[in-house]
Design a protein around this motif. Structure first.
Motif, PDB file in Angstrom:
ATOM      1  N   ASP A   1       0.798  -1.229   0.000  1.00 15.87           N
ATOM      2  CA  ASP A   1       0.000   0.000   0.000  1.00 15.87           C
ATOM      3  C   ASP A   1       0.830   1.277   0.000  1.00 15.87           C
ATOM      4  O   ASP A   1       0.274   2.380  -0.092  1.00 15.87           O
ATOM      5  CB  ASP A   1      -0.951   0.006   1.201  1.00 15.87           C
TER       6      ASP A   1
ATOM      7  N   PHE B   1      -4.897   6.131  -4.567  1.00 24.70           N
ATOM      8  CA  PHE B   1      -5.413   6.686  -3.315  1.00 24.70           C
ATOM      9  C   PHE B   1      -6.083   5.545  -2.557  1.00 24.70           C
ATOM     10  O   PHE B   1      -7.008   4.911  -3.068  1.00 24.70           O
ATOM     11  CB  PHE B   1      -6.427   7.804  -3.568  1.00 24.70           C
ATOM     12  N   ILE B   2      -5.585   5.253  -1.369  1.00 29.58           N
ATOM     13  CA  ILE B   2      -6.095   4.127  -0.586  1.00 29.58           C
ATOM     14  C   ILE B   2      -6.772   4.651   0.676  1.00 29.58           C
ATOM     15  O   ILE B   2      -6.192   5.453   1.416  1.00 29.58           O
ATOM     16  CB  ILE B   2      -4.949   3.163  -0.209  1.00 29.58           C
ATOM     17  N   ARG B   3      -7.979   4.208   0.906  1.00 25.32           N
ATOM     18  CA  ARG B   3      -8.724   4.640   2.087  1.00 25.32           C
ATOM     19  C   ARG B   3      -8.003   4.239   3.364  1.00 25.32           C
ATOM     20  O   ARG B   3      -7.367   3.187   3.438  1.00 25.32           O
ATOM     21  CB  ARG B   3     -10.123   4.023   2.071  1.00 25.32           C
ATOM     22  N   LYS B   4      -8.112   5.070   4.385  1.00 25.23           N
ATOM     23  CA  LYS B   4      -7.402   4.829   5.640  1.00 25.23           C
ATOM     24  C   LYS B   4      -7.813   3.514   6.295  1.00 25.23           C
ATOM     25  O   LYS B   4      -6.992   2.847   6.930  1.00 25.23           O
ATOM     26  CB  LYS B   4      -7.636   5.991   6.602  1.00 25.23           C
ATOM     27  N   ASP B   5      -9.080   3.137   6.150  1.00 23.58           N
ATOM     28  CA  ASP B   5      -9.530   1.906   6.799  1.00 23.58           C
ATOM     29  C   ASP B   5      -9.039   0.651   6.080  1.00 23.58           C
ATOM     30  O   ASP B   5      -9.163  -0.460   6.599  1.00 23.58           O
ATOM     31  CB  ASP B   5     -11.057   1.885   6.909  1.00 23.58           C
ATOM     32  N   ARG B   6      -8.465   0.818   4.886  1.00 27.24           N
ATOM     33  CA  ARG B   6      -7.919  -0.318   4.144  1.00 27.24           C
ATOM     34  C   ARG B   6      -6.399  -0.280   4.033  1.00 27.24           C
ATOM     35  O   ARG B   6      -5.780  -1.245   3.608  1.00 27.24           O
ATOM     36  CB  ARG B   6      -8.516  -0.354   2.731  1.00 27.24           C
ATOM     37  N   TYR B   7      -5.831   0.835   4.423  1.00 23.43           N
ATOM     38  CA  TYR B   7      -4.390   1.032   4.262  1.00 23.43           C
ATOM     39  C   TYR B   7      -3.588   0.230   5.287  1.00 23.43           C
ATOM     40  O   TYR B   7      -3.904   0.223   6.480  1.00 23.43           O
ATOM     41  CB  TYR B   7      -4.064   2.517   4.400  1.00 23.43           C
TER      42      TYR B   7
END
Length: 237
Positions: A37, A85-91
């Motif tokens: 990520d 762009f990776i969401r914080k809940d998936r990072y």
């Protein structure tokens, strides 16, 4: 780690990217798909074997600035945060903290490797890092010394004896370029002599130039071979 990746047309639709061989472009996409990520890949050689590419393709990506390589063989995608762009809940943060610490980041999200330089600002921020000028001067001097030392088992080629190739590289050029090998070596030799430009890797530069010229070289009798001025207009190593 997310299992979907994105690519920005600003990167993959640029002349710099499209001028690369298709095998190098393909390798870029596969490396990006398998990166963590933060854009790091710990097994580029394995991926090269899986997709049937070769190490020359990776060298081209490095020379063109699309990936950054570290001492342990780990690489990072230079424009990772422009592409993704990776969401914080998936990072999930990368495991390669030491490599992260050797990077800074431009305002638009491009990674920059700061080798041997002391960064005053915190790394991987949105601003440009501050660099200790004394340290930077020392690094520049050391880098110049390293580049001036030819690799082992290398020889000088070209009319002006300014093309440095190892025996393995010359044989590889003969296999890839065949009858055009000496033509491309002489072209680079004259270009360096006339412009005073320097190149980090003559082997990769010749490969890049050949990829751009091969169609015209095959039509040499009826077509026009690019001049030095043509090269000045394009992007090269």
């Amino acid at each position: 780690m997310a299992d979907k990746r994105m690519f920005s047309l600003k990167i993959v639709d640029s002349d710099l990217f499209l001028d690369m061989p298709l095998s190098s472009q393909c390798l870029y996409f596969h490396l990006s798909m398998r990166a963590d990520d933060d854009g790091f890949v710990n097994n580029p050689k394995k991926i090269i074997k899986i997709i049937g590419a070769n190490e020359d393709d990776l060298k081209i990506l490095i020379a063109k600035g699309f990936v950054i390589v570290f001492e342990r063989g780990i690489i990072v995608i230079t424009h990772w945060k422009i592409n993704n762009f990776i969401r914080k809940d998936r990072y999930k943060p990368t495991l390669y903290e030491n490599e992260v610490q050797s990077l800074s980041q431009t305002k638009n999200g491009m990674y920059i490797k700061e080798v041997g330089c002391h960064l005053v600002d915190q790394r991987l921020t949105s601003g440009q890092p501050s660099i200790d000028k004394g340290r930077l001067d020392k690094v520049s001097i050391d880098k110049g010394r390293e580049e001036s030392t030819p690799p082992p088992n290398s020889k000088k080629y070209g009319e002006y004896q300014n093309i440095i190739l190892t025996d393995e590289q010359y044989k590889a050029l003969q296999e890839k370029l065949q009858s055009h090998t000496d033509t491309m070596i002489e072209k680079l030799s004259r270009y360096i002599k006339s412009t005073g430009k320097t190149y980090q890797d003559h082997y990769v530069t010749i490969l890049n130039w050949y990829e751009q010229d091969k169609d015209k070289l095959s039509q040499k009798k009826t077509g026009k071979i690019p001049t030095f001025e043509d090269y000045d207009k394009g992007e090269h190593l």
